[in-house]
Design a protein around this motif. Sequence first.
Motif, PDB file in Angstrom:
ATOM      1  N   CYS A  46       0.838  -1.208   0.000  1.00 53.50           N
ATOM      2  CA  CYS A  46       0.000   0.000   0.000  1.00 53.50           C
ATOM      3  C   CYS A  46       0.871   1.255   0.000  1.00 53.50           C
ATOM      4  O   CYS A  46       0.586   2.215  -0.715  1.00 53.50           O
ATOM      5  CB  CYS A  46      -0.935   0.014   1.194  1.00 53.50           C
ATOM      6  SG  CYS A  46      -2.249  -1.195   1.087  1.00 53.50           S
ATOM      7  N   ARG A  47       1.932   1.249   0.792  1.00 51.80           N
ATOM      8  CA  ARG A  47       2.864   2.383   0.809  1.00 51.80           C
ATOM      9  C   ARG A  47       3.509   2.570  -0.562  1.00 51.80           C
ATOM     10  O   ARG A  47       3.690   3.690  -1.035  1.00 51.80           O
ATOM     11  CB  ARG A  47       3.966   2.166   1.839  1.00 51.80           C
ATOM     12  CG  ARG A  47       3.548   2.388   3.250  1.00 51.80           C
ATOM     13  CD  ARG A  47       4.741   2.087   4.167  1.00 51.80           C
ATOM     14  NE  ARG A  47       4.435   2.382   5.524  1.00 51.80           N
ATOM     15  CZ  ARG A  47       4.729   3.545   6.119  1.00 51.80           C
ATOM     16  NH1 ARG A  47       5.333   4.492   5.450  1.00 51.80           N
ATOM     17  NH2 ARG A  47       4.413   3.745   7.370  1.00 51.80           N
ATOM     18  N   ARG A  56       2.270   1.719  -3.490  1.00 51.90           N
ATOM     19  CA  ARG A  56       1.272   2.260  -4.432  1.00 51.90           C
ATOM     20  C   ARG A  56       1.030   3.742  -4.197  1.00 51.90           C
ATOM     21  O   ARG A  56       0.838   4.506  -5.140  1.00 51.90           O
ATOM     22  CB  ARG A  56      -0.006   1.440  -4.348  1.00 51.90           C
ATOM     23  CG  ARG A  56       0.225   0.045  -4.915  1.00 51.90           C
ATOM     24  CD  ARG A  56      -0.965  -0.850  -4.837  1.00 51.90           C
ATOM     25  NE  ARG A  56      -0.613  -2.153  -5.403  1.00 51.90           N
ATOM     26  CZ  ARG A  56      -1.326  -3.230  -5.238  1.00 51.90           C
ATOM     27  NH1 ARG A  56      -2.444  -3.188  -4.553  1.00 51.90           N
ATOM     28  NH2 ARG A  56      -0.939  -4.363  -5.779  1.00 51.90           N
ATOM     29  N   ASP A  57       1.087   4.153  -2.940  1.00 50.14           N
ATOM     30  CA  ASP A  57       0.986   5.574  -2.620  1.00 50.14           C
ATOM     31  C   ASP A  57       2.197   6.322  -3.183  1.00 50.14           C
ATOM     32  O   ASP A  57       2.061   7.408  -3.750  1.00 50.14           O
ATOM     33  CB  ASP A  57       0.893   5.749  -1.098  1.00 50.14           C
ATOM     34  CG  ASP A  57       0.688   7.185  -0.694  1.00 50.14           C
ATOM     35  OD1 ASP A  57      -0.254   7.820  -1.217  1.00 50.14           O
ATOM     36  OD2 ASP A  57       1.464   7.671   0.155  1.00 50.14           O
ATOM     37  N   ARG A 115       3.940   5.482  -5.790  1.00 51.93           N
ATOM     38  CA  ARG A 115       3.756   5.576  -7.247  1.00 51.93           C
ATOM     39  C   ARG A 115       2.911   6.793  -7.617  1.00 51.93           C
ATOM     40  O   ARG A 115       3.201   7.479  -8.594  1.00 51.93           O
ATOM     41  CB  ARG A 115       3.063   4.323  -7.771  1.00 51.93           C
ATOM     42  CG  ARG A 115       3.956   3.218  -8.116  1.00 51.93           C
ATOM     43  CD  ARG A 115       3.176   2.203  -8.949  1.00 51.93           C
ATOM     44  NE  ARG A 115       3.966   1.037  -9.167  1.00 51.93           N
ATOM     45  CZ  ARG A 115       3.717  -0.149  -8.663  1.00 51.93           C
ATOM     46  NH1 ARG A 115       2.666  -0.349  -7.911  1.00 51.93           N
ATOM     47  NH2 ARG A 115       4.498  -1.164  -8.929  1.00 51.93           N
ATOM     48  N   HIS A 116       1.857   7.027  -6.837  1.00 54.47           N
ATOM     49  CA  HIS A 116       1.002   8.189  -7.079  1.00 54.47           C
ATOM     50  C   HIS A 116       1.829   9.479  -7.047  1.00 54.47           C
ATOM     51  O   HIS A 116       1.734  10.317  -7.940  1.00 54.47           O
ATOM     52  CB  HIS A 116      -0.118   8.238  -6.025  1.00 54.47           C
ATOM     53  CG  HIS A 116      -0.810   9.539  -5.944  1.00 54.47           C
ATOM     54  ND1 HIS A 116      -1.738   9.945  -6.875  1.00 54.47           N
ATOM     55  CD2 HIS A 116      -0.704  10.562  -5.052  1.00 54.47           C
ATOM     56  CE1 HIS A 116      -2.173  11.149  -6.561  1.00 54.47           C
ATOM     57  NE2 HIS A 116      -1.558  11.541  -5.461  1.00 54.47           N
ATOM     58  N   TRP A 117       2.652   9.632  -6.003  1.00 59.50           N
ATOM     59  CA  TRP A 117       3.468  10.842  -5.869  1.00 59.50           C
ATOM     60  C   TRP A 117       4.518  10.942  -6.969  1.00 59.50           C
ATOM     61  O   TRP A 117       4.807  12.034  -7.470  1.00 59.50           O
ATOM     62  CB  TRP A 117       4.116  10.883  -4.490  1.00 59.50           C
ATOM     63  CG  TRP A 117       3.117  11.119  -3.416  1.00 59.50           C
ATOM     64  CD1 TRP A 117       2.702  10.232  -2.469  1.00 59.50           C
ATOM     65  CD2 TRP A 117       2.357  12.312  -3.190  1.00 59.50           C
ATOM     66  NE1 TRP A 117       1.744  10.801  -1.668  1.00 59.50           N
ATOM     67  CE2 TRP A 117       1.516  12.076  -2.096  1.00 59.50           C
ATOM     68  CE3 TRP A 117       2.302  13.552  -3.817  1.00 59.50           C
ATOM     69  CZ2 TRP A 117       0.640  13.036  -1.604  1.00 59.50           C
ATOM     70  CZ3 TRP A 117       1.434  14.512  -3.337  1.00 59.50           C
ATOM     71  CH2 TRP A 117       0.609  14.253  -2.246  1.00 59.50           C
ATOM     72  N   ALA A 122       8.158   9.359   1.298  1.00 54.70           N
ATOM     73  CA  ALA A 122       7.460   8.104   0.970  1.00 54.70           C
ATOM     74  C   ALA A 122       8.462   6.977   0.724  1.00 54.70           C
ATOM     75  O   ALA A 122       8.270   5.844   1.181  1.00 54.70           O
ATOM     76  CB  ALA A 122       6.566   8.310  -0.256  1.00 54.70           C
TER      77      ALA A 122
END
Length: 93
Positions: free
Chosen positions: A54-55, A57-58, A60-62, A86
Amino acid sequence: MLDTRPTDDTTLRCEALFDRVAATPIGKNPHALRVVLAECDALERSIRNPSAICRLRDMRHWLRLAYGDALHGYPADQLRRIVLDAISGLAHH
């Protein structure tokens, strides 16, 4: 004296990704985006912990905000700090 403690693949990959992001200016950069997302893919294959995924994937967003062409209102220095935090969080998870 060299540090001789064993280091896992995830830690090494996170350190390499941290160095790459620290050295690459924030802004639209398709090549940098491809490289960091490929590194994220390799990280995801090596991670087994669901919360770490989950971290990731977060993160990747940033990274997409930092190097993609998405419109956002984040100043470059703030976005770099968020991305580096992150990556550090994932490395120490």
